[in-house]
Design an enzyme around this catalytic site. Structure first.
Site, short mmCIF file in Angstrom:
data_model
loop_
_atom_site.label_atom_id
_atom_site.label_comp_id
_atom_site.label_asym_id
_atom_site.label_seq_id
_atom_site.Cartn_x
_atom_site.Cartn_y
_atom_site.Cartn_z
N ASP A 243 7.76 -2.81 15.49
CA ASP A 243 7.13 -4.11 15.18
C ASP A 243 8.11 -5.28 15.29
O ASP A 243 7.88 -6.33 14.73
CB ASP A 243 6.52 -4.06 13.77
CG ASP A 243 7.53 -4.36 12.67
OD1 ASP A 243 8.71 -3.96 12.82
OD2 ASP A 243 7.15 -5.01 11.69
N GLU A 244 9.19 -5.08 16.02
CA GLU A 244 10.25 -6.08 15.99
C GLU A 244 10.93 -6.20 17.35
O GLU A 244 11.17 -5.19 18.01
CB GLU A 244 11.26 -5.59 14.95
CG GLU A 244 12.40 -6.49 14.67
CD GLU A 244 13.42 -5.82 13.74
OE1 GLU A 244 13.09 -4.82 13.06
OE2 GLU A 244 14.57 -6.27 13.74
N ASP B 24 8.91 -10.37 14.07
CA ASP B 24 8.77 -9.20 13.19
C ASP B 24 7.40 -9.26 12.53
O ASP B 24 7.08 -10.22 11.83
CB ASP B 24 9.89 -9.23 12.14
CG ASP B 24 9.96 -7.93 11.34
OD1 ASP B 24 11.06 -7.53 10.96
OD2 ASP B 24 8.90 -7.32 11.07
N MET B 25 6.59 -8.25 12.80
CA MET B 25 5.23 -8.21 12.26
C MET B 25 5.28 -8.10 10.74
O MET B 25 6.18 -7.49 10.17
CB MET B 25 4.47 -7.01 12.83
CG MET B 25 4.32 -7.03 14.34
SD MET B 25 3.36 -8.43 14.93
CE MET B 25 1.77 -8.08 14.21
P1 TTP Z 1 9.46 -3.51 8.70
O1 TTP Z 1 9.33 -4.59 9.69
O2 TTP Z 1 10.80 -3.30 8.06
O3 TTP Z 1 8.43 -3.73 7.50
P2 TTP Z 1 6.97 -4.31 7.51
O4 TTP Z 1 6.58 -4.80 8.87
O5 TTP Z 1 6.06 -3.30 6.92
O6 TTP Z 1 7.06 -5.52 6.50
P3 TTP Z 1 7.77 -6.93 6.70
O7 TTP Z 1 6.67 -7.94 6.56
O8 TTP Z 1 8.76 -7.02 5.60
O9 TTP Z 1 8.38 -6.95 8.06
O10 TTP Z 1 9.04 -2.14 9.34
C1 TTP Z 1 7.99 -2.04 10.29
C2 TTP Z 1 7.20 -0.77 10.05
O11 TTP Z 1 8.05 0.36 10.16
C3 TTP Z 1 6.57 -0.69 8.70
O12 TTP Z 1 5.28 -1.31 8.67
C4 TTP Z 1 6.50 0.78 8.44
C5 TTP Z 1 7.66 1.35 9.21
N1 TTP Z 1 8.75 1.69 8.28
C6 TTP Z 1 8.86 2.99 7.82
O13 TTP Z 1 8.07 3.86 8.19
N2 TTP Z 1 9.85 3.29 6.92
C7 TTP Z 1 10.74 2.34 6.44
O14 TTP Z 1 11.61 2.65 5.62
C8 TTP Z 1 10.62 0.99 6.95
C9 TTP Z 1 11.57 -0.07 6.47
C10 TTP Z 1 9.62 0.73 7.85
MG MG Z 2 7.83 -6.02 9.99
#
Ligand code: TTP
Ligand code: MG
Length: 384
Positions: free
Chosen positions: A103-104, A9-10
């Protein structure tokens, strides 16, 4: 044999890309999202999280919490591009990749002939080298625990959860950390005095079923370290489409093209969500006499963006000689692939079938480069 599952997970994905692309934003609170009046935060950098900002928070609230923050609009196309680079690295490690979001992903590396920690380090290094970004990686023997592990010490984390750590490691966690328990369910549990996994472990299965129905069984198992969900590499989706019966029958091509434009956007969003590309675009028309007509076009390369889909669909309709009034118009895409690279498009059912049959060397030989052939034959060895 226990599986070896990796979850990647990025970190602060959209915001990290902005910091990478704009060095002056590094180390600063960066908030990405809808900037209009009713916009919400998509994500924010870890620097911004210190102010209490998080995904889905209304933007005006984020601005109040951190007025000096750097507020940026979403550049989805750019993030897709980076995501693509990352997935290319993952598919290079194993074909058994399940994309979960932009990103996952989960990887099943049971049959990769390296230890999972080394694979995790390799992923982290290659992602960093290719994109400048950090990724958190979790390793365990099932999906639930691997995801929990990747979340353990974000950002730039690496965590292994082994069998002997369960359930001790889970006990202090709030119930919301359990896949399947959302905020609403957590509230329900709180009302009966259950806050942590330790509390939850005391509930008999019947109680969980009463509370959550079928999911209750899954929750019961998960907190005991049992989760048999496979890493799903293939998609069953054959086509994605959208159609609409018009309010008034028409022969006006301009109007019909307008609908195709709107459908292209919807279909493109769905493709991106499913991490798929397409090669065939089909336009469907139902005429006033209820006869259904379709015309398709297959393009040379895999596409997924609305402009590209629209371009093909528009071309089809422009060439169409409309003799009757149209009462319904539709657009669909097919010939789907999880990757746009030809050399990787073996990710389909056939591969799995062949692996099961055990004679994959020749089949893979036909489709993929040398590197994977080696991996394929290793797999074969393992399967014997
Ligand atoms: P996530 O992996 O949930 O969040 P993240 O990568 O920004 O942070 P983390 O380090 O906690 O993993 O989501 C990936 C991307 O998806 C995030 O960068 C932006 C998008 N996203 C949205 O657009 N809306 C949302 O509600 C969420 C949770 C994510
Ligand atoms: Mg992420």
């Amino acid at each position: 044999m226990k599986r070896k599952i990796i979850h990647v997970d990025m970190d602060a994905f959209f915001a990290s890309i902005e910091q990478q692309d704009n060095p002056e934003y590094r180390g600063k609170p960066v908030i990405v999202g809808g900037l209009s009046g009713r916009g919400v935060v998509s994500t924010c950098s870890y620097e911004a999280r210190k102010y209490g900002i998080h995904s889905a928070m209304p933007m005006y609230m984020a601005k109040k919490l951190c007025p000096q923050g750097i507020f940026l609009p979403v550049r989805r196309k750019r993030y897709e591009e980076v995501s693509e680079q990352i997935f290319k690295i993952l598919y290079d490690i194993t074909p058994f990749v399940e994309p979960v979001s932009i990103d996952e992903a989960y990887l099943d590396v049971t049959h990769v002939d390296k230890n999972p920690e080394d694979i995790a380090l390799e992923i982290k290094k290659r992602v960093k080298d290719a994109t400048g970004l950090t990724v958190s990686v979790g390793i365990s023997y099932n999906k639930f625990l691997a995801k929990l592990a990747s979340d353990w010490n974000k950002p730039d984390g690496l965590m292994v959860i082994t069998e002997d750590m369960v359930p001790e490691i889970l006990k202090p966690l709030p119930v919301t950390k359990v896949h399947g328990i959302g905020e609403k369910s957590a509230e329900k549990l709180r009302s009966i005095g259950i806050e942590t996994v330790e509390d939850l472990l005391k509930l008999p299965q019947e109680n969980l079923i009463e509370l959550f129905g079928k999911t209750g069984v899954e929750i019961y198992n998960r907190i005991r370290g049992i989760d048999e969900r496979p890493v799903e590499t293939m998609r069953e989706i054959k086509s994605i489409g959208k159609e609409k019966t018009l309010e008034k029958d028409t022969k006006n091509k301009e109007l019909l093209i307008q609908h195709l434009k709107e459908f292209s956007e919807i279909v493109s969003e769905e493709l991106i969500k499913e991490r798929l590309y397409c090669r065939t675009v089909t336009v469907k028309i139902k005429t006033a006499d209820f006869a259904v007509h379709t015309k398709s076009k297959t393009v040379d390369k895999y596409i997924r963006f609305s402009e590209d889909i629209y371009e093909v669909a528009k071309g089809i309709l422009e060439e169409w000689k409309l003799e009757q009034y149209v009462r319904l118009i539709g657009l669909s895409v097919s010939n789907l692939s999880p990757v746009k690279y030809e050399q990787l498009s073996f990710l389909d059912k056939r591969l799995v079938k062949v692996i099961k049959a055990g004679n994959l060397a020749e089949e893979i030989n036909k489709r993929i480069g040398k590197k994977i052939i080696k991996k394929g034959s290793e797999l074969l060895k393992d399967n014997k």
